[in-house]
Design a protein around this motif. Structure first.
Motif, PDB file in Angstrom:
ATOM      1  N   TYR A   1       0.869  -1.182   0.000  1.00 39.36           N
ATOM      2  CA  TYR A   1       0.000   0.000   0.000  1.00 39.36           C
ATOM      3  C   TYR A   1       0.900   1.224   0.000  1.00 39.36           C
ATOM      4  CZ  TYR A   1      -4.223   2.739   0.966  1.00 39.36           C
ATOM      5  OH  TYR A   1      -5.271   3.612   0.876  1.00 39.36           O
ATOM      6  N   LEU A   2       0.855   1.988  -1.098  1.00 43.86           N
ATOM      7  CA  LEU A   2       1.682   3.180  -1.216  1.00 43.86           C
ATOM      8  C   LEU A   2       0.906   4.399  -0.739  1.00 43.86           C
ATOM      9  CD1 LEU A   2       3.438   2.728  -4.683  1.00 43.86           C
ATOM     10  CD2 LEU A   2       4.317   2.168  -2.403  1.00 43.86           C
ATOM     11  N   ALA A   3       1.341   4.971   0.369  1.00 43.73           N
ATOM     12  CA  ALA A   3       0.763   6.206   0.895  1.00 43.73           C
ATOM     13  C   ALA A   3       1.813   7.311   0.853  1.00 43.73           C
ATOM     14  CB  ALA A   3       0.257   5.989   2.314  1.00 43.73           C
ATOM     15  N   LEU A   4       2.647   7.263  -0.171  1.00 44.60           N
ATOM     16  CA  LEU A   4       3.748   8.199  -0.349  1.00 44.60           C
ATOM     17  C   LEU A   4       3.274   9.527  -0.921  1.00 44.60           C
ATOM     18  CD1 LEU A   4       6.155   5.657  -2.052  1.00 44.60           C
ATOM     19  CD2 LEU A   4       6.585   6.734   0.161  1.00 44.60           C
ATOM     20  N   PRO A   5       4.117  10.568  -0.864  1.00 47.29           N
ATOM     21  CA  PRO A   5       3.828  11.782  -1.631  1.00 47.29           C
ATOM     22  C   PRO A   5       3.633  11.425  -3.110  1.00 47.29           C
ATOM     23  CG  PRO A   5       5.602  12.195  -0.080  1.00 47.29           C
ATOM     24  CD  PRO A   5       5.337  10.716  -0.035  1.00 47.29           C
TER      25      PRO A   5
ATOM     26  N   GLU B   1       6.035  20.537  -6.998  1.00 47.49           N
ATOM     27  CA  GLU B   1       6.835  19.443  -7.554  1.00 47.49           C
ATOM     28  C   GLU B   1       6.449  18.090  -6.969  1.00 47.49           C
ATOM     29  OE1 GLU B   1       9.199  21.219  -4.113  1.00 47.49           O
ATOM     30  OE2 GLU B   1       7.849  21.884  -5.700  1.00 47.49           O
ATOM     31  N   TRP B   2       5.727  18.089  -5.869  1.00 47.05           N
ATOM     32  CA  TRP B   2       5.259  16.854  -5.259  1.00 47.05           C
ATOM     33  C   TRP B   2       3.816  16.520  -5.640  1.00 47.05           C
ATOM     34  CZ3 TRP B   2       7.249  16.329   0.474  1.00 47.05           C
ATOM     35  CH2 TRP B   2       8.647  16.368   0.466  1.00 47.05           C
ATOM     36  N   GLY B   3       3.265  17.286  -6.574  1.00 43.36           N
ATOM     37  CA  GLY B   3       1.881  17.046  -6.980  1.00 43.36           C
ATOM     38  C   GLY B   3       0.885  17.727  -6.069  1.00 43.36           C
ATOM     39  N   GLY B   4       1.244  18.934  -5.601  1.00 45.91           N
ATOM     40  CA  GLY B   4       0.345  19.681  -4.729  1.00 45.91           C
ATOM     41  C   GLY B   4      -0.677  20.489  -5.508  1.00 45.91           C
ATOM     42  N   GLY B   5      -1.550  21.157  -4.773  1.00 44.72           N
ATOM     43  CA  GLY B   5      -2.607  21.962  -5.372  1.00 44.72           C
ATOM     44  C   GLY B   5      -3.971  21.358  -5.128  1.00 44.72           C
ATOM     45  N   THR B   6      -4.997  22.195  -5.227  1.00 42.90           N
ATOM     46  CA  THR B   6      -6.344  21.715  -4.895  1.00 42.90           C
ATOM     47  C   THR B   6      -6.862  20.667  -5.870  1.00 42.90           C
ATOM     48  OG1 THR B   6      -7.606  23.381  -6.155  1.00 42.90           O
ATOM     49  CG2 THR B   6      -6.874  24.008  -3.949  1.00 42.90           C
TER      50      THR B   6
ATOM     51  N   GLY C   1       2.618  29.137  -2.271  1.00 45.86           N
ATOM     52  CA  GLY C   1       3.640  28.999  -3.292  1.00 45.86           C
ATOM     53  C   GLY C   1       3.081  29.160  -4.682  1.00 45.86           C
ATOM     54  N   ASP C   2       3.337  28.162  -5.553  1.00 51.31           N
ATOM     55  CA  ASP C   2       2.868  28.272  -6.925  1.00 51.31           C
ATOM     56  C   ASP C   2       1.852  27.192  -7.291  1.00 51.31           C
ATOM     57  OD1 ASP C   2       4.621  26.191  -6.759  1.00 51.31           O
ATOM     58  OD2 ASP C   2       5.943  26.847  -8.371  1.00 51.31           O
ATOM     59  N   VAL C   3       1.137  26.656  -6.289  1.00 54.57           N
ATOM     60  CA  VAL C   3       0.047  25.726  -6.587  1.00 54.57           C
ATOM     61  C   VAL C   3      -1.270  26.496  -6.620  1.00 54.57           C
ATOM     62  CG1 VAL C   3       1.262  23.832  -5.468  1.00 54.57           C
ATOM     63  CG2 VAL C   3      -0.428  25.132  -4.158  1.00 54.57           C
ATOM     64  N   ASP C   4      -2.294  25.861  -7.193  1.00 52.52           N
ATOM     65  CA  ASP C   4      -3.605  26.518  -7.193  1.00 52.52           C
ATOM     66  C   ASP C   4      -4.189  26.475  -5.790  1.00 52.52           C
ATOM     67  OD1 ASP C   4      -6.095  24.134  -7.722  1.00 52.52           O
ATOM     68  OD2 ASP C   4      -3.976  23.590  -7.766  1.00 52.52           O
ATOM     69  N   GLU C   5      -4.483  27.646  -5.274  1.00 57.40           N
ATOM     70  CA  GLU C   5      -5.120  27.786  -3.959  1.00 57.40           C
ATOM     71  C   GLU C   5      -6.632  27.636  -4.078  1.00 57.40           C
ATOM     72  OE1 GLU C   5      -6.446  31.609  -1.267  1.00 57.40           O
ATOM     73  OE2 GLU C   5      -4.685  31.768  -2.557  1.00 57.40           O
ATOM     74  N   LEU C   6      -7.175  28.024  -5.224  1.00 59.63           N
ATOM     75  CA  LEU C   6      -8.615  28.043  -5.463  1.00 59.63           C
ATOM     76  C   LEU C   6      -8.843  27.786  -6.942  1.00 59.63           C
ATOM     77  CD1 LEU C   6     -11.592  28.859  -4.631  1.00 59.63           C
ATOM     78  CD2 LEU C   6     -10.924  31.201  -5.198  1.00 59.63           C
ATOM     79  N   SER C   7      -9.720  26.829  -7.254  1.00 59.57           N
ATOM     80  CA  SER C   7     -10.032  26.528  -8.652  1.00 59.57           C
ATOM     81  C   SER C   7     -11.524  26.300  -8.814  1.00 59.57           C
ATOM     82  CB  SER C   7      -9.283  25.282  -9.142  1.00 59.57           C
ATOM     83  OG  SER C   7      -7.900  25.530  -9.269  1.00 59.57           O
ATOM     84  N   SER C   8     -12.092  26.847  -9.873  1.00 56.06           N
ATOM     85  CA  SER C   8     -13.466  26.566 -10.279  1.00 56.06           C
ATOM     86  C   SER C   8     -13.442  25.982 -11.682  1.00 56.06           C
ATOM     87  CB  SER C   8     -14.330  27.830 -10.255  1.00 56.06           C
ATOM     88  OG  SER C   8     -14.637  28.202  -8.926  1.00 56.06           O
TER      89      SER C   8
END
Length: 382
Positions: free
Chosen positions: A104-108, A201-206, A242-249
């Motif tokens: 079970y991979l629960a990694l970033p 770079e770790w796949g962040g963002g909403t 940072g540079d991820v989406d904080e809010l998206s519609s």
């Protein structure tokens, strides 16, 4: 009203229009083999949900080892009575020594591809947290690698086995709501500075973190894939995000002139809900994405509204039970690698739309199977 959606007391029927209610079962075998699991990535999802869930998966699943990143995490091995645990650098050795069947991979998110391919080379089946990977290219590599080495790959969509979500899917296809016209949803939370969700770079963002729930639910309810998407995003609003989406519609167009919309936010009061509207009625689901629940359905048909609450329960034990059964009986998991790939293809199109400021047409990977109540598995709350 026995044949309708409401019971005599005005509440939602437990089985509208003959909904199948049987749980997934495996043939009974004497001394049946248990799938030997490792868990890798000991963040909150593993600590609070996956590891405790093995108590509900004992029929066919056994936790035999853990892989830790920080030495302090090795103590979880003692907590769960494990003989030996391993650091990331001893990955292959740990899989061999503990005769691991599945991991079970629960990694970033950005590490999913690497460790899936390394596990597959050793013949270890992979149950990966969502999103399956950061890019569609990574997803395809994971699918191909698992196929090459003859192992199964499942994307950990826990809601594909959960009664509330599966019941909503049944309502959408029952005809009781008429022809489905549109879907609307929101999923919001407050994210602290430095949270892993803010690392691009770790796949962040909403969209990667919580938007994927909305996308996957839309696809399950509509039983189809979008043909065009449009997104508007707020990015880099201060050091916190940072540079991820904080809010998206987002707006998704589907075949049959159907539209789906949803909004995700890392800077809003925590809440999640969705609504599905048809020509005869509509369904509202409150707390439809979060675990362990409860969630509430409100169905309105012909001006009459009824409610049903689905109590809190373990949503991770069923994942383990289901995946182990797929391994033991050589079945392809319904939330397969392809299921995870399609959602990433859609997210990539949405991110491109947000950058370009215009709609983006897309053609996703073909989806052959979809979740329904026949794969329901339930475990009590942890």
């Amino acid at each position: 009203m026995g044949s309708g959606p409401f019971g005599e007391n005005g509440t939602l029927c437990a089985n509208p229009q003959g909904m199948p209610t049987s749980r997934l079962k495996s043939p009974v075998k004497k001394k049946a083999k248990k799938i030997r699991y490792a868990v890798m990535g000991l963040g909150w999802i593993a600590r609070d949900a996956v590891l405790p869930a093995f108590v509900h998966a004992g029929r066919n699943s056994e936790l035999v080892t853990l892989f830790y990143h920080h030495p302090s995490q090795a103590a979880f091995g003692t907590q769960y009575g494990l003989e030996k645990v391993y650091s990331y650098k001893d990955f292959e050795r740990g899989l061999r020594e503990q005769r691991v069947d599945a991991i079970y991979l629960a990694l970033p998110n950005h590490l999913h591809r690497e460790y899936t391919l390394r596990a597959a080379k050793l013949g270890v089946h992979v149950l990966s947290e969502k999103p399956l990977a950061v890019t569609s290219a990574d997803c395809r590599a994971m699918i191909a690698g698992c196929r090459k080495h003859g192992v199964k790959l499942m994307t950990a969509y826990r809601l594909h086995l959960e009664r509330g979500n599966l019941t909503a899917i049944r309502w959408a296809s029952s005809g009781k709501l008429g022809q489905i016209r549109f879907f609307n949803s929101y999923f919001t939370m407050q994210v602290k500075p430095g949270d892993i969700r803010t690392k691009k770079e770790w796949g962040g963002g909403t969209l990667y973190d919580i938007g994927i729930y909305c996308i996957n639910t839309i696809r399950s309810l509509f039983r189809a894939e979008p043909t065009e998407v449009f997104a508007a995003s707020v990015e880099g609003s201060g050091r916190r995000f940072g540079d991820v989406d904080e809010l998206s519609s987002c707006v998704l167009r589907f075949p049959g002139n159907r539209i789906a919309t949803f909004t995700t936010s890392f800077s809003s009061d925590p809440e999640n809900a969705y609504e599905l509207f048809g020509t005869k009625g509509h369904l509202r689901v409150d707390n439809g994405y979060a675990f362990p629940g409860p969630s509430t359905h409100r169905v309105t048909i012909g001006g009459k509204t009824a409610t049903r609450t689905f109590g809190a329960h373990d949503q991770f034990g069923p994942e383990l039970l289901y995946f182990s059964d797929c391994i033991l009986h050589d079945r392809t998991p319904e939330p397969s690698g392809e299921e995870g790939l399609i959602d990433i293809e859609i997210i990539e199109a949405l991110l491109r739309s947000a950058r370009l400021g215009r709609p983006v047409k897309l053609k996703t990977t073909v989806k052959r199977t979809r979740p329904d109540l026949r794969q329901l598995i339930e475990s009590p709350a942890l």
